[in-house]
Write an enzyme that holds these catalytic residues in place. Structure first.
Site, PDB file in Angstrom:
ATOM      1  N   ASN A  10       0.875  -1.174   0.000  1.00 46.51           N
ATOM      2  CA  ASN A  10       0.000   0.000   0.000  1.00 46.51           C
ATOM      3  C   ASN A  10       0.910   1.222   0.000  1.00 46.51           C
ATOM      4  OD1 ASN A  10      -1.773   2.065   0.538  1.00 46.51           O
ATOM      5  ND2 ASN A  10      -2.291   1.381   2.618  1.00 46.51           N
ATOM      6  N   LYS A  12       0.110   4.288  -0.242  1.00 47.01           N
ATOM      7  CA  LYS A  12      -0.494   5.483   0.357  1.00 47.01           C
ATOM      8  C   LYS A  12      -0.196   6.702  -0.537  1.00 47.01           C
ATOM      9  CE  LYS A  12      -0.156   3.199   4.770  1.00 47.01           C
ATOM     10  NZ  LYS A  12      -0.010   3.283   6.209  1.00 47.01           N
ATOM     11  N   HIS A  93      -9.470   1.373   4.778  1.00 45.80           N
ATOM     12  CA  HIS A  93      -8.216   1.570   5.522  1.00 45.80           C
ATOM     13  C   HIS A  93      -8.462   2.521   6.693  1.00 45.80           C
ATOM     14  CE1 HIS A  93      -4.151   2.620   6.592  1.00 45.80           C
ATOM     15  NE2 HIS A  93      -3.759   1.557   5.925  1.00 45.80           N
ATOM     16  N   GLU A  95      -6.785   4.818   7.932  1.00 41.77           N
ATOM     17  CA  GLU A  95      -6.460   6.231   7.700  1.00 41.77           C
ATOM     18  C   GLU A  95      -7.647   6.950   7.048  1.00 41.77           C
ATOM     19  OE1 GLU A  95      -2.744   5.630   5.626  1.00 41.77           O
ATOM     20  OE2 GLU A  95      -1.814   5.008   7.517  1.00 41.77           O
ATOM     21  N   GLU A 164      -5.468  -4.847  10.575  1.00 39.91           N
ATOM     22  CA  GLU A 164      -4.425  -3.847  10.786  1.00 39.91           C
ATOM     23  C   GLU A 164      -4.700  -3.080  12.077  1.00 39.91           C
ATOM     24  OE1 GLU A 164      -2.398  -2.695   6.827  1.00 39.91           O
ATOM     25  OE2 GLU A 164      -4.129  -1.407   7.098  1.00 39.91           O
ATOM     26  N   GLY A 170       2.742   2.001  10.838  1.00 39.71           N
ATOM     27  CA  GLY A 170       3.782   3.021  10.722  1.00 39.71           C
ATOM     28  C   GLY A 170       4.509   3.326  12.019  1.00 39.71           C
ATOM     29  N   SER A 209       3.364  -2.345  10.281  1.00 41.50           N
ATOM     30  CA  SER A 209       4.807  -2.468  10.549  1.00 41.50           C
ATOM     31  C   SER A 209       5.394  -3.828  10.156  1.00 41.50           C
ATOM     32  CB  SER A 209       5.118  -2.147  12.020  1.00 41.50           C
ATOM     33  OG  SER A 209       4.822  -0.788  12.286  1.00 41.50           O
ATOM     34  N   GLY A 230       2.815  -1.249   4.227  1.00 44.47           N
ATOM     35  CA  GLY A 230       2.876   0.161   3.870  1.00 44.47           C
ATOM     36  C   GLY A 230       4.304   0.583   3.558  1.00 44.47           C
TER      37      GLY A 230
HETATM   38  P1  PGA Z   1       2.912   0.138   7.567  1.00 40.60           P
HETATM   39  O1  PGA Z   1       1.437   0.398   6.982  1.00 40.60           O
HETATM   40  O2  PGA Z   1       3.388  -1.175   6.973  1.00 40.60           O
HETATM   41  O3  PGA Z   1       3.720   1.309   7.097  1.00 40.60           O
HETATM   42  O4  PGA Z   1       2.781   0.051   9.044  1.00 40.60           O
HETATM   43  C1  PGA Z   1       0.534  -0.656   6.788  1.00 40.60           C
HETATM   44  C2  PGA Z   1      -0.784  -0.122   6.250  1.00 40.60           C
HETATM   45  O5  PGA Z   1      -1.249   0.935   6.702  1.00 40.60           O
HETATM   46  O6  PGA Z   1      -1.396  -0.746   5.346  1.00 40.60           O
END
Ligand code: PGA
Length: 252
Positions: A10, A12, A93, A95, A164, A170, A209, A230
């Site tokens: 992803n 983003k 997601h 976010e 998630e 992140g 992560s 991500g």
């Molecule tokens: P990350 O994000 O691997 O940077 O933690 C995962 C995601 O939000 O899909």
């Protein structure tokens, strides 16, 4: 029975024309791992160019609107994603659920619209740190699934669920293996309740992560059928070791 693993990136809000070189490097390297499905969900504006650059490799969107068309400024429909060359899309997601106040009902409508159009879907769920500390993580994710899973899954497009935990995205923090295992087992039960035996074919991804250093231990957890990645999906050098880790625990 274990399902073929899916490792999806992803991106983003990352990626310019110059980064198409990374898309090509990832698609090219992924051919060494035919026992793993690999996909990259890039910014909408890159989808068409990415899809043209890597024919046969799965490029996806990061969101989709639930309506077929109409007065929805700035939004993109499932048919538009398909038309641009996308094979899948992420929906729900955290976010977007947070920043744009997307409800479970909206996420369900998006997943339903995308699947009925022939787009594969990765539907995201996950709890906040506060909820986990209150001991309500499983109940919260079960409630999210109850309200955001589509009513049915057809055979022409595939649904996957990504667990998630918001506090792991992140941050470099990852739940323990038993915590991931408990949640994925609960999700599997819900999928079976909703879809019957077809629910056993729905891949459950872990996201938050995932890195080359922890992917191996995450992929061996029961009912972890892949990862949504991500930050570590932006560069082939970080992403491919994660794909390789999935390949190592898969049948040839
Ligand atoms: P990350 O994000 O691997 O940077 O933690 C995962 C995601 O939000 O899909």
């Amino acid at each position: 029975m274990s399902l073929k693993k899916l490792v999806a990136g992803n991106w983003k809000m990352h990626g310019l024309s110059a980064d198409l070189a990374e898309v090509m490097a990832i698609a090219d390297a992924s051919r060494q791992y035919p026992n793993v499905d690999v996909a990259l969900c890039v910014p909408a504006i890159l989808i068409e160019r990415a899809a043209r650059a890597v024919p046969g490799f799965a490029i996806g969107g990061q969101d989709v609107h639930y309506a077929e068309k109409g007065a929805h400024t700035g939004n993109i429909s499932a048919r538009m994603l398909l038309d641009a060359g996308a094979a899948l899309t992420i929906v729900g997601h955290s976010e977007r659920r947070d920043a744009l106040r997307e409800s479970d009902e909206e996420v369900k409508a998006k997943a339903t619209a995308a699947l009925s159009c022939g787009l594969n879907v990765i539907l995201c769920v996950g709890e906040s740190l506060e909820i986990r500390e209150q001991g309500k993580a499983v109940a919260t994710v079960e409630a999210q699934l109850g309200a955001s899973l589509p009513d049915g899954i057809g055979s022409h497009a595939e649904l996957a669920v990504a667990y998630e935990p918001i506090w792991a995205i992140g941050t470099g923090k990852v739940p323990t293996s038993p915590e991931i295992g408990e949640m994925h087992a609960a999700i599997r039960t819900r999928l079976r309740d909703r879809f019957g035996t077809a629910g056993e074919q729905v891949r459950i991804l872990y996201g938050g992560s995932v890195k080359p250093s922890n992917a191996g231990e995450i992929f061996v957890i029961r009912d972890v059928d892949g990862a949504l990645v991500g930050g570590a999906s932006l560069k082939a050098d970080d992403f491919m070791p994660i794909v390789a880790a999935a390949a190592r625990v898969s049948l040839p």
